[in-house]
Write an enzyme that holds these catalytic residues in place. Structure first.
Site, PDB file in Angstrom:
ATOM      1  N   THR A 148       0.836  -1.198   0.000  1.00 50.60           N
ATOM      2  CA  THR A 148       0.000   0.000   0.000  1.00 50.60           C
ATOM      3  C   THR A 148       0.871   1.248   0.000  1.00 50.60           C
ATOM      4  O   THR A 148       0.524   2.265  -0.623  1.00 50.60           O
ATOM      5  CB  THR A 148      -0.914   0.014   1.237  1.00 50.60           C
ATOM      6  OG1 THR A 148      -1.905  -1.010   1.095  1.00 50.60           O
ATOM      7  CG2 THR A 148      -1.609   1.364   1.406  1.00 50.60           C
ATOM      8  N   ASN A 149       2.012   1.178   0.657  1.00 51.41           N
ATOM      9  CA  ASN A 149       2.825   2.367   0.882  1.00 51.41           C
ATOM     10  C   ASN A 149       3.570   2.859  -0.349  1.00 51.41           C
ATOM     11  O   ASN A 149       4.164   3.944  -0.311  1.00 51.41           O
ATOM     12  CB  ASN A 149       3.807   2.114   2.024  1.00 51.41           C
ATOM     13  CG  ASN A 149       3.089   1.776   3.313  1.00 51.41           C
ATOM     14  OD1 ASN A 149       1.895   2.000   3.443  1.00 51.41           O
ATOM     15  ND2 ASN A 149       3.825   1.221   4.266  1.00 51.41           N
ATOM     16  N   THR A 194      -7.360  53.685  -4.570  1.00 49.30           N
ATOM     17  CA  THR A 194      -6.482  53.062  -3.597  1.00 49.30           C
ATOM     18  C   THR A 194      -7.091  53.304  -2.226  1.00 49.30           C
ATOM     19  O   THR A 194      -7.527  54.416  -1.927  1.00 49.30           O
ATOM     20  CB  THR A 194      -5.061  53.659  -3.652  1.00 49.30           C
ATOM     21  OG1 THR A 194      -5.127  55.069  -3.452  1.00 49.30           O
ATOM     22  CG2 THR A 194      -4.404  53.354  -4.992  1.00 49.30           C
ATOM     23  N   SER A 325     -34.068  38.140  -3.850  1.00 51.80           N
ATOM     24  CA  SER A 325     -34.690  38.247  -2.538  1.00 51.80           C
ATOM     25  C   SER A 325     -36.088  37.662  -2.561  1.00 51.80           C
ATOM     26  O   SER A 325     -36.797  37.739  -3.569  1.00 51.80           O
ATOM     27  CB  SER A 325     -34.758  39.711  -2.099  1.00 51.80           C
ATOM     28  OG  SER A 325     -35.480  39.852  -0.895  1.00 51.80           O
ATOM     29  N   SER A 326     -36.468  37.075  -1.431  1.00 47.50           N
ATOM     30  CA  SER A 326     -37.833  36.567  -1.283  1.00 47.50           C
ATOM     31  C   SER A 326     -38.771  37.643  -0.762  1.00 47.50           C
ATOM     32  O   SER A 326     -39.989  37.436  -0.716  1.00 47.50           O
ATOM     33  CB  SER A 326     -37.843  35.383  -0.314  1.00 47.50           C
ATOM     34  OG  SER A 326     -37.397  35.795   0.971  1.00 47.50           O
ATOM     35  N   LYS A 331     -34.741  42.942  -6.555  1.00 48.59           N
ATOM     36  CA  LYS A 331     -33.367  42.893  -6.062  1.00 48.59           C
ATOM     37  C   LYS A 331     -32.600  41.765  -6.750  1.00 48.59           C
ATOM     38  O   LYS A 331     -33.095  40.653  -6.860  1.00 48.59           O
ATOM     39  CB  LYS A 331     -33.354  42.670  -4.548  1.00 48.59           C
ATOM     40  CG  LYS A 331     -31.974  42.851  -3.908  1.00 48.59           C
ATOM     41  CD  LYS A 331     -32.113  42.838  -2.386  1.00 48.59           C
ATOM     42  CE  LYS A 331     -30.791  43.201  -1.718  1.00 48.59           C
ATOM     43  NZ  LYS A 331     -29.805  42.131  -1.838  1.00 48.59           N
TER      44      LYS A 331
END
Length: 480
Positions: A148-149, A194, A325-326, A331
């Site tokens: 495995t290694n 800036t 938006s609900s 929006k």
């Protein structure tokens, strides 16, 4: 009355813990099934990482070829193991990889899952039943000359190269999208800022051109970091000494794996060091964090530049892709940049996980590669998806509010900087202070004071001069 025989639903398999019933039709075996029971962590089996499953199969295919070439495996067994592994590499039987992606054991369960699936499919190709390991065994034959290694780390490296390609491709696409916007907005003058304060004029094209340049830099760094994945430890077996692997195996297996993957793999010069070292993953994760942070910064810019539409900057318009938006009609939110931001946060978290896993290795092995590969694969996959949705659902549809941008320049105190060489510092300061306190435009005050003619002022305020367009970086020149 004659008895009817029922087809058994399970087969019994044995390991060092004891006997265990395995579904009779399963290609996985006792080791994979125990691991599935032991590691109910994420609910996401190895099959959800097809690049890793493919890479494991290709390593097994290369090993079978090498063992055949070196006379350790007879032609029949080598052929059926290679055929079965090729099927898995091509996408077959992935649902038989049932071990959780996060697991103890340094990847042993992943390796055994691959050994068992390939062995049982190979048994079928030989005309035997699944589980008849006396004819072909997961350990003795599929895992021959391996540990495995060395199998798992090699597969992880190969899988990472595979998994990174979609991200490289996605970055190329978004780089080109930013290049196109840089050209489209080349002469759209705006104020640079800036510290969120007006600075000096520039063009929107220059702003978007910098995004193309920075993405190009990240693509180059990512490609460089993936080169580290090309060094493998196949042939190292348990700790790098190559115990139980014959002379010549490492090079033979490497050559076959390179041919199968199309990757120019190299064997590490020190297999003991390579078996315990995960520094390449730390480096790659750091590059992914860099990509994520810079993408997130770009998305912060896009959200800020599109803020409003009445009470924000409103310099650009992002495509409206869904209601925002609900409760607030009309929006629209910058949902695409927002999701990219969240992916970036996750990538940064994964980088910390990988750092801790790398630091926690002990002596000749790091046992925590499963969490490393899981974190890396998620970062690569999610970043690629995030970049593509940013390109397709946001960048390509961005438009500029050119009139507003021009008015902002004309009324900005920062415009005085462009006139300073002609007016002098004292006169420019006076103009700036009056514009600030009166709310009037710099250009208007210059003409009122008869400091410049209208023609001279127009020449000084040309987009090419304001933004110094002759010095615009050529974002198309960034190395691909």
């Amino acid at each position: 009355m004659p008895q009817t025989s029922q087809t058994p639903s399970v087969r019994s398999e044995h390991d060092l813990v004891g006997d265990l019933d395995v579904p009779v039709d399963a290609y996985y075996g006792v080791h994979a099934l125990r691991a599935a029971h032991n590691f109910p962590i994420t609910g996401r089996p190895l099959s959800t990482n097809p690049a890793l499953v493919r890479a494991l199969a290709l390593v097994k295919q290369a090993a079978a070829r090498a063992n055949r070439d070196l006379g350790l495996l007879d032609a029949e067994r080598a052929a059926v193991i290679e055929a079965a592994a090729a099927e898995v590499a091509a996408g077959a039987l992935h649902d038989e990889f049932i071990v959780d992606v996060i697991q103890g054991g340094a990847g042993t369960s992943s390796n055994m899952n691959a050994n068992e699936v390939i062995a049982n499919r190979a048994l079928e190709l030989m005309g035997h039943e699944k589980g008849e390991y006396r004819y072909l065994h997961p350990n003795d034959h599929v895992n021959l000359s391996q540990s495995t290694n060395d199998v798992y780390p090699t597969a992880v490296n190969v899988a990472t190269v595979f998994a990174a390609q979609p991200l490289l491709d996605a970055l190329a696409r978004i780089q080109e999208a930013f290049r196109a916007k840089a050209t489209e907005f080349r002469t759209v003058v705006k104020m640079g800022r800036t510290q969120l304060q007006d600075a000096v004029p520039m063009t929107l094209g220059q702003e978007f051109g910098t995004y193309a340049v920075t993405i190009g830099e990240d693509r180059a760094r990512l490609a460089e970091s993936l080169r580290l994945m090309h060094e493998i430890n196949l042939g190292a077996t348990a700790i790098g000494t190559g115990l139980n692997a014959p002379v010549g195996y490492a090079e033979t297996a490497r050559a076959h794996l390179a041919d199968l993957t199309g990757i120019d793999l190299v064997t590490s010069p020190d297999l003991i060091e390579a078996t315990q070292d995960v520094g390449a993953f730390v480096h790659l994760s750091g590059v992914l964090k860099r990509v994520a942070i810079k993408l997130s910064k770009i998305c912060n810019d896009l959200r800020l530049l599109s803020s409003g539409p009445r009470a924000g900057l409103n310099e650009i318009n992002l495509p409206a892709v869904q209601s925002g938006s609900s409760i607030m009609p009309g929006k629209v939110n910058p949902v695409i940049p927002e999701v990219v931001n969240q992916v970036a946060f996750q990538v940064v978290g994964h980088d910390l996980t990988i750092s801790m896993a790398a630091e926690s290795g002990q002596l000749q092995l790091n046992a925590f590669e499963p969490i490393i590969v899981h974190s890396l694969s998620e970062s690569l996959r999610h970043l690629a998806a995030a970049v593509d949705t940013l390109t397709e659902n946001c960048i390509t549809g961005i438009t500029a509010n050119e009139d507003l941008l021009r008015r902002n320049v004309e009324h900005s105190i920062g415009l005085v900087t462009a006139l300073n060489p002609r007016l002098g510092y004292a006169a420019s300061t006076s103009i700036a202070m009056e514009a600030l306190h009166s709310g009037r435009g710099v250009a208007e005050l210059v003409l009122e004071r008869d400091l410049l003619s209208a023609d001279d002022l127009a020449a000084l305020l040309r987009p090419e001069r304001l933004a110094n367009l002759s010095d615009l970086p050529d974002c198309s020149a960034v190395s691909d």
